[in-house]
Scaffold this motif. Structure first.
Motif, PDB file in Angstrom:
ATOM      1  N   GLY A  15       0.868  -1.193   0.061  1.00 21.82           N
ATOM      2  CA  GLY A  15      -0.096   0.086  -0.207  1.00 21.82           C
ATOM      3  C   GLY A  15       0.903   1.250   0.079  1.00 21.82           C
ATOM      4  N   ASN A  16       1.840   1.272   1.007  1.00 17.93           N
ATOM      5  CA  ASN A  16       2.686   2.304   0.868  1.00 17.93           C
ATOM      6  C   ASN A  16       3.389   2.549  -0.635  1.00 17.93           C
ATOM      7  OD1 ASN A  16       5.859   3.326   1.439  1.00 17.93           O
ATOM      8  ND2 ASN A  16       4.646   4.315   2.917  1.00 17.93           N
ATOM      9  N   THR A  17       3.754   1.864  -1.249  1.00 19.58           N
ATOM     10  CA  THR A  17       4.474   1.785  -2.574  1.00 19.58           C
ATOM     11  C   THR A  17       3.367   2.518  -3.574  1.00 19.58           C
ATOM     12  OG1 THR A  17       6.136  -0.114  -2.269  1.00 19.58           O
ATOM     13  CG2 THR A  17       5.309   0.472  -4.449  1.00 19.58           C
ATOM     14  N   ILE A  18       2.073   1.907  -3.460  1.00 15.44           N
ATOM     15  CA  ILE A  18       0.976   2.421  -4.317  1.00 15.44           C
ATOM     16  C   ILE A  18       0.820   3.795  -4.069  1.00 15.44           C
ATOM     17  CG2 ILE A  18      -1.358   2.329  -4.909  1.00 15.44           C
ATOM     18  CD1 ILE A  18      -1.179  -0.490  -4.450  1.00 15.44           C
ATOM     19  N   GLU A  19       0.699   4.304  -2.867  1.00 15.32           N
ATOM     20  CA  GLU A  19       0.273   5.738  -2.536  1.00 15.32           C
ATOM     21  C   GLU A  19       1.381   6.720  -2.662  1.00 15.32           C
ATOM     22  OE1 GLU A  19      -1.838   8.076   1.367  1.00 15.32           O
ATOM     23  OE2 GLU A  19      -0.308   6.446   1.864  1.00 15.32           O
ATOM     24  N   ARG A  20       2.566   6.307  -2.323  1.00 16.14           N
ATOM     25  CA  ARG A  20       3.479   7.105  -2.732  1.00 16.14           C
ATOM     26  C   ARG A  20       3.889   7.434  -4.108  1.00 16.14           C
ATOM     27  NH1 ARG A  20       8.388   5.682  -1.904  1.00 16.14           N
ATOM     28  NH2 ARG A  20       7.885   3.504  -1.470  1.00 16.14           N
ATOM     29  N   TYR A  21       3.945   6.396  -4.894  1.00 20.46           N
ATOM     30  CA  TYR A  21       4.120   6.744  -6.366  1.00 20.46           C
ATOM     31  C   TYR A  21       2.884   7.515  -7.033  1.00 20.46           C
ATOM     32  CZ  TYR A  21       4.305   6.346 -11.329  1.00 20.46           C
ATOM     33  OH  TYR A  21       4.319   6.477 -12.950  1.00 20.46           O
TER      34      TYR A  21
ATOM     35  N   PHE B 242      -1.657  12.448  -8.527  1.00 18.84           N
ATOM     36  CA  PHE B 242      -3.256  11.915  -8.386  1.00 18.84           C
ATOM     37  C   PHE B 242      -3.322  11.400  -6.791  1.00 18.84           C
ATOM     38  CE2 PHE B 242      -2.007  10.902 -13.025  1.00 18.84           C
ATOM     39  CZ  PHE B 242      -3.077  11.987 -13.458  1.00 18.84           C
ATOM     40  N   HIS B 243      -4.805  10.796  -6.809  1.00 19.79           N
ATOM     41  CA  HIS B 243      -5.011  10.589  -5.352  1.00 19.79           C
ATOM     42  C   HIS B 243      -5.516   9.055  -5.270  1.00 19.79           C
ATOM     43  CE1 HIS B 243      -5.012  14.899  -4.061  1.00 19.79           C
ATOM     44  NE2 HIS B 243      -5.233  14.984  -5.443  1.00 19.79           N
ATOM     45  N   VAL B 244      -5.036   8.331  -4.334  1.00 20.65           N
ATOM     46  CA  VAL B 244      -5.748   6.911  -4.178  1.00 20.65           C
ATOM     47  C   VAL B 244      -6.988   6.847  -3.484  1.00 20.65           C
ATOM     48  CG1 VAL B 244      -3.263   5.950  -3.982  1.00 20.65           C
ATOM     49  CG2 VAL B 244      -4.491   6.608  -1.789  1.00 20.65           C
ATOM     50  N   VAL B 245      -7.755   5.849  -3.827  1.00 22.84           N
ATOM     51  CA  VAL B 245      -9.040   5.652  -3.087  1.00 22.84           C
ATOM     52  C   VAL B 245      -8.809   4.867  -1.995  1.00 22.84           C
ATOM     53  CG1 VAL B 245     -11.306   4.378  -3.306  1.00 22.84           C
ATOM     54  CG2 VAL B 245     -10.201   5.875  -5.307  1.00 22.84           C
ATOM     55  N   LYS B 246      -8.944   5.144  -0.789  1.00 23.88           N
ATOM     56  CA  LYS B 246      -8.782   4.575   0.410  1.00 23.88           C
ATOM     57  C   LYS B 246      -9.786   3.683   0.756  1.00 23.88           C
ATOM     58  CE  LYS B 246      -5.217   7.824   1.953  1.00 23.88           C
ATOM     59  NZ  LYS B 246      -4.558   8.505   3.075  1.00 23.88           N
ATOM     60  N   LYS B 247     -10.899   3.994   0.629  1.00 25.02           N
ATOM     61  CA  LYS B 247     -12.189   3.124   1.114  1.00 25.02           C
ATOM     62  C   LYS B 247     -12.508   1.825   0.282  1.00 25.02           C
ATOM     63  CE  LYS B 247     -14.495   7.067   3.593  1.00 25.02           C
ATOM     64  NZ  LYS B 247     -15.721   7.903   3.699  1.00 25.02           N
ATOM     65  N   LEU B 248     -11.664   1.425  -0.617  1.00 22.10           N
ATOM     66  CA  LEU B 248     -11.671   0.354  -1.523  1.00 22.10           C
ATOM     67  C   LEU B 248     -10.375  -0.455  -1.606  1.00 22.10           C
ATOM     68  CD1 LEU B 248     -13.898   1.340  -4.464  1.00 22.10           C
ATOM     69  CD2 LEU B 248     -14.977   0.279  -2.443  1.00 22.10           C
ATOM     70  N   CYS B 249     -10.296  -1.506  -1.593  1.00 18.72           N
ATOM     71  CA  CYS B 249      -9.069  -2.130  -1.487  1.00 18.72           C
ATOM     72  C   CYS B 249      -8.992  -3.898  -2.133  1.00 18.72           C
ATOM     73  CB  CYS B 249      -8.783  -2.528  -0.221  1.00 18.72           C
ATOM     74  SG  CYS B 249      -9.785  -3.653   0.664  1.00 18.72           S
TER      75      CYS B 249
ATOM     76  N   ILE C  54      -7.629   4.876  -8.541  1.00 13.79           N
ATOM     77  CA  ILE C  54      -7.095   6.302  -8.165  1.00 13.79           C
ATOM     78  C   ILE C  54      -7.898   7.314  -8.972  1.00 13.79           C
ATOM     79  CG2 ILE C  54      -4.863   5.446  -8.101  1.00 13.79           C
ATOM     80  CD1 ILE C  54      -4.135   6.682 -10.770  1.00 13.79           C
ATOM     81  N   GLY C  55      -7.875   8.610  -8.497  1.00 17.15           N
ATOM     82  CA  GLY C  55      -8.570   9.844  -8.867  1.00 17.15           C
ATOM     83  C   GLY C  55      -7.546  10.834  -9.245  1.00 17.15           C
TER      84      GLY C  55
END
Length: 249
Positions: free
Chosen positions: A147-153, A159-166, A204-205
């Motif tokens: 998750g950290n790798t996805i969010e940081r990139y 852009f922004h990650v969706v945090k309420k779906l996984c 992502i959005g």
């Protein structure tokens, strides 16, 4: 139920993933301006029958379709219907099948005809975030490392990650432990063991990762109606890096 899969289980799941990847490739070719999203569902059913696999989305938590078709700001779980795809749209195709008692689940995002620069970048960044995350799916790492790798990139690209779906584990059940979040802290979360199988799926959005229910009652859309993208792959946890069970579509 063991989260660590045997070699024979992984062999079946790899076969399932490869079939699903073939179906998704065919559906991507069907995404053209002027097609109704429910026609894509008919295409999916045709190919499922052709490959002799069963849909596993239909009826899950009341979902009324064999696949999710999510257009523009709808990031996931969109229900196919009478919407007619038009030039410049982007559409996410999320599809699951059951094969020999095991499940497969994958997603891709594709442009409809010619799309603008921002949407092209959005798709490219989401797909690369998945590729980077696959490398982190190795023994001894954690779900937080993924998750950290996805969010940081994603953040580094604006852009922004969706945090309420996984994402999630997968096997005899469509959704198994662990949850695979698209954000997190290194070395936090569940520790990964070799031969676990994960569905890693960055969502992502463009200007927000906040989501609300879509009008169809099943889909989730970006709150400010900005475009979104979604990719998903099945990954076996390996010794030194994750191993894709089928190519990213």
């Amino acid at each position: 139920m063991s989260l660590v899969k045997t070699d024979s289980e992984i062999k079946i799941m790899k076969e399932a993933a490869e079939i699903l990847a073939e179906i998704l490739k065919k559906l991507k070719k069907a995404v053209v301006p002027g097609i109704k999203t429910k026609k894509l569902e008919k295409e999916a059913l045709f190919w499922m029958k052709k490959f002799k696999v069963k849909p596993n989305f239909l009826g899950k938590d009341g979902f009324p379709s064999v696949m999710c078709v999510s257009v523009n700001e709808v990031v996931a779980h969109g229900v196919p219907g009478n919407y007619i795809l038009k030039e410049g749209d982007i559409v996410s195709l999320d599809l699951g099948i059951e094969y020999k008692g095991y499940n497969a689940d994958m997603a891709t995002t594709v442009g409809v005809g010619e799309i603008d620069f921002t949407k092209k970048r959005l798709i490219k960044v989401c797909k690369k975030a998945l590729k980077l995350a696959v490398k982190k799916a190795r023994k001894g790492n954690t779900t937080g490392d993924i998750g950290n790798t996805i969010e940081r990139y994603v953040k580094s690209q604006g852009f922004h990650v969706v945090k309420k779906l996984c994402g999630h584990g997968i096997g005899k059940k469509l959704h198994e432990e662990p949850q695979v979040l698209n954000f997190g802290k290194r070395k936090k979360g569940m520790k990964l063991k070799k031969n676990m199988v994960l569905c890693i799926e960055p969502m992502i959005g463009v200007s927000s990762g906040e989501i609300v229910k879509a009008e169809d009652g099943f889909g989730f859309k970006i709150k400010d109606n900005s475009p979104s993208a979604h990719f998903e792959a099945m990954v076996k946890v390996g010794e030194k890096r994750g191993e894709l069970l089928a190519p990213i579509c």
